[in-house]
Design a protein around this motif. Sequence first.
Motif, PDB file in Angstrom:
ATOM      1  N   GLY A  36       0.781  -1.216   0.000  1.00  0.00           N
ATOM      2  CA  GLY A  36       0.000   0.000   0.000  1.00  0.00           C
ATOM      3  C   GLY A  36       0.816   1.271   0.000  1.00  0.00           C
ATOM      4  O   GLY A  36       0.254   2.371   0.013  1.00  0.00           O
ATOM      5  N   GLY A  37       2.150   1.127   0.005  1.00  0.00           N
ATOM      6  CA  GLY A  37       3.030   2.286  -0.027  1.00  0.00           C
ATOM      7  C   GLY A  37       3.557   2.643   1.346  1.00  0.00           C
ATOM      8  O   GLY A  37       2.780   2.924   2.264  1.00  0.00           O
ATOM      9  N   LEU A  38       4.880   2.611   1.510  1.00  0.00           N
ATOM     10  CA  LEU A  38       5.543   2.974   2.756  1.00  0.00           C
ATOM     11  C   LEU A  38       6.536   4.097   2.483  1.00  0.00           C
ATOM     12  O   LEU A  38       6.757   4.487   1.339  1.00  0.00           O
ATOM     13  CB  LEU A  38       6.261   1.759   3.359  1.00  0.00           C
ATOM     14  N   THR A  39       7.146   4.623   3.540  1.00  0.00           N
ATOM     15  CA  THR A  39       8.095   5.723   3.397  1.00  0.00           C
ATOM     16  C   THR A  39       9.313   5.271   2.596  1.00  0.00           C
ATOM     17  O   THR A  39       9.955   4.278   2.947  1.00  0.00           O
ATOM     18  CB  THR A  39       8.550   6.228   4.776  1.00  0.00           C
ATOM     19  N   PRO A  40       9.679   5.984   1.521  1.00  0.00           N
ATOM     20  CA  PRO A  40      10.844   5.599   0.728  1.00  0.00           C
ATOM     21  C   PRO A  40      12.144   6.029   1.402  1.00  0.00           C
ATOM     22  O   PRO A  40      12.160   6.916   2.260  1.00  0.00           O
ATOM     23  CB  PRO A  40      10.639   6.366  -0.585  1.00  0.00           C
ATOM     24  N   THR A  41      13.229   5.422   0.986  1.00  0.00           N
ATOM     25  CA  THR A  41      14.532   5.772   1.536  1.00  0.00           C
ATOM     26  C   THR A  41      14.933   7.183   1.128  1.00  0.00           C
ATOM     27  O   THR A  41      14.448   7.729   0.126  1.00  0.00           O
ATOM     28  CB  THR A  41      15.619   4.814   1.034  1.00  0.00           C
ATOM     29  N   GLY A  42      15.855   7.765   1.886  1.00  0.00           N
ATOM     30  CA  GLY A  42      16.370   9.079   1.532  1.00  0.00           C
ATOM     31  C   GLY A  42      17.070   9.076   0.192  1.00  0.00           C
ATOM     32  O   GLY A  42      16.968  10.038  -0.579  1.00  0.00           O
ATOM     33  N   GLY A  43      17.754   7.982  -0.109  1.00  0.00           N
ATOM     34  CA  GLY A  43      18.439   7.901  -1.391  1.00  0.00           C
ATOM     35  C   GLY A  43      17.483   7.938  -2.559  1.00  0.00           C
ATOM     36  O   GLY A  43      17.729   8.623  -3.562  1.00  0.00           O
ATOM     37  N   LEU A  44      16.373   7.204  -2.458  1.00  0.00           N
ATOM     38  CA  LEU A  44      15.372   7.225  -3.530  1.00  0.00           C
ATOM     39  C   LEU A  44      14.726   8.601  -3.631  1.00  0.00           C
ATOM     40  O   LEU A  44      14.464   9.100  -4.728  1.00  0.00           O
ATOM     41  CB  LEU A  44      14.311   6.149  -3.277  1.00  0.00           C
ATOM     42  N   GLN A  45      14.493   9.234  -2.497  1.00  0.00           N
ATOM     43  CA  GLN A  45      13.913  10.579  -2.527  1.00  0.00           C
ATOM     44  C   GLN A  45      14.826  11.553  -3.268  1.00  0.00           C
ATOM     45  O   GLN A  45      14.374  12.329  -4.117  1.00  0.00           O
ATOM     46  CB  GLN A  45      13.675  11.083  -1.096  1.00  0.00           C
ATOM     47  N   ARG A  46      16.106  11.511  -2.970  1.00  0.00           N
ATOM     48  CA  ARG A  46      17.038  12.434  -3.619  1.00  0.00           C
ATOM     49  C   ARG A  46      17.196  12.105  -5.104  1.00  0.00           C
ATOM     50  O   ARG A  46      17.310  13.010  -5.936  1.00  0.00           O
ATOM     51  CB  ARG A  46      18.385  12.412  -2.892  1.00  0.00           C
ATOM     52  N   PHE A  47      17.160  10.823  -5.445  1.00  0.00           N
ATOM     53  CA  PHE A  47      17.219  10.415  -6.847  1.00  0.00           C
ATOM     54  C   PHE A  47      16.049  11.006  -7.625  1.00  0.00           C
ATOM     55  O   PHE A  47      16.211  11.547  -8.721  1.00  0.00           O
ATOM     56  CB  PHE A  47      17.195   8.890  -6.951  1.00  0.00           C
ATOM     57  N   ALA A  48      14.859  10.908  -7.054  1.00  0.00           N
ATOM     58  CA  ALA A  48      13.651  11.347  -7.761  1.00  0.00           C
ATOM     59  C   ALA A  48      13.636  12.852  -7.999  1.00  0.00           C
ATOM     60  O   ALA A  48      13.001  13.324  -8.942  1.00  0.00           O
ATOM     61  CB  ALA A  48      12.409  10.922  -6.982  1.00  0.00           C
ATOM     62  N   GLN A  49      14.338  13.603  -7.158  1.00  0.00           N
ATOM     63  CA  GLN A  49      14.342  15.058  -7.316  1.00  0.00           C
ATOM     64  C   GLN A  49      14.989  15.508  -8.614  1.00  0.00           C
ATOM     65  O   GLN A  49      14.763  16.627  -9.083  1.00  0.00           O
ATOM     66  CB  GLN A  49      15.052  15.726  -6.138  1.00  0.00           C
TER      67      GLN A  49
END
Length: 248
Positions: A36-49
Amino acid sequence: MGDVLLEVCVDTPAGARIAAESGADRLELCASLNDGGLTPTGGLQRFAQDLGIPVYVMLRPRQGDFAYTEDEKTVILRDAREAGQNGAQGIVVGAITADLSLDTDFLARVLDEAGLPATLHRAFDTVQEPEAALEDAVKLGFERILTSGHAPRAEDGTDLIARLVELASGRISIMPGSGVTSENVQSILQKTGAREVHSSCSSILDCTSQSPLAHTLGFVPTSGIKETSADAVAAMKAVLRSEHRVVA
């Protein structure tokens, strides 16, 4: 009226890139969409930016319901702060109380901690009184509500979604999600009057080329895994452009 906006939920670097490059207007960035969707890692967050479209980060520390312990709330608050530090344009969060209403005190703290636009996720679909929850969401300052209309799939909840759109009266966006595809999105939009939609736009990848041990040990299901599909995103956008021409 402007174009209908497409938000695509993704949980991998590949999915984020595919969605961004295939026409998604916004990413809901998660881990573990199968839960159902959980908090993503910081690395994935920065990648997506770096992908050039707005990224809203899911804040959900575990699978299951949305009534959180104090320890879980501490984690959500820390993740809310870090989402902004990682460059997120928004957050996606929800929490309910034991009496099945929005946990407004806690959600106010989360929105204040993040200092970002926020989507109220499908915790909304578990509240006892959706119309009261809509008013609470407006007062809290949420930008939108993601909802299936208290049904497993948005196409089965269009009556309530339409009612919420009417009650919202432009104060907050109502975004249908759950089971939204290029085959049913036009009907959902026409029945509800919504102006943005949420979808995984996914397909099943053939993983037979993986190491046999990856299957044997249970890391990769033999049935394959879901991943964002460029064709599905493009098909959805084509329908939304057609819908814009009809309703504009």
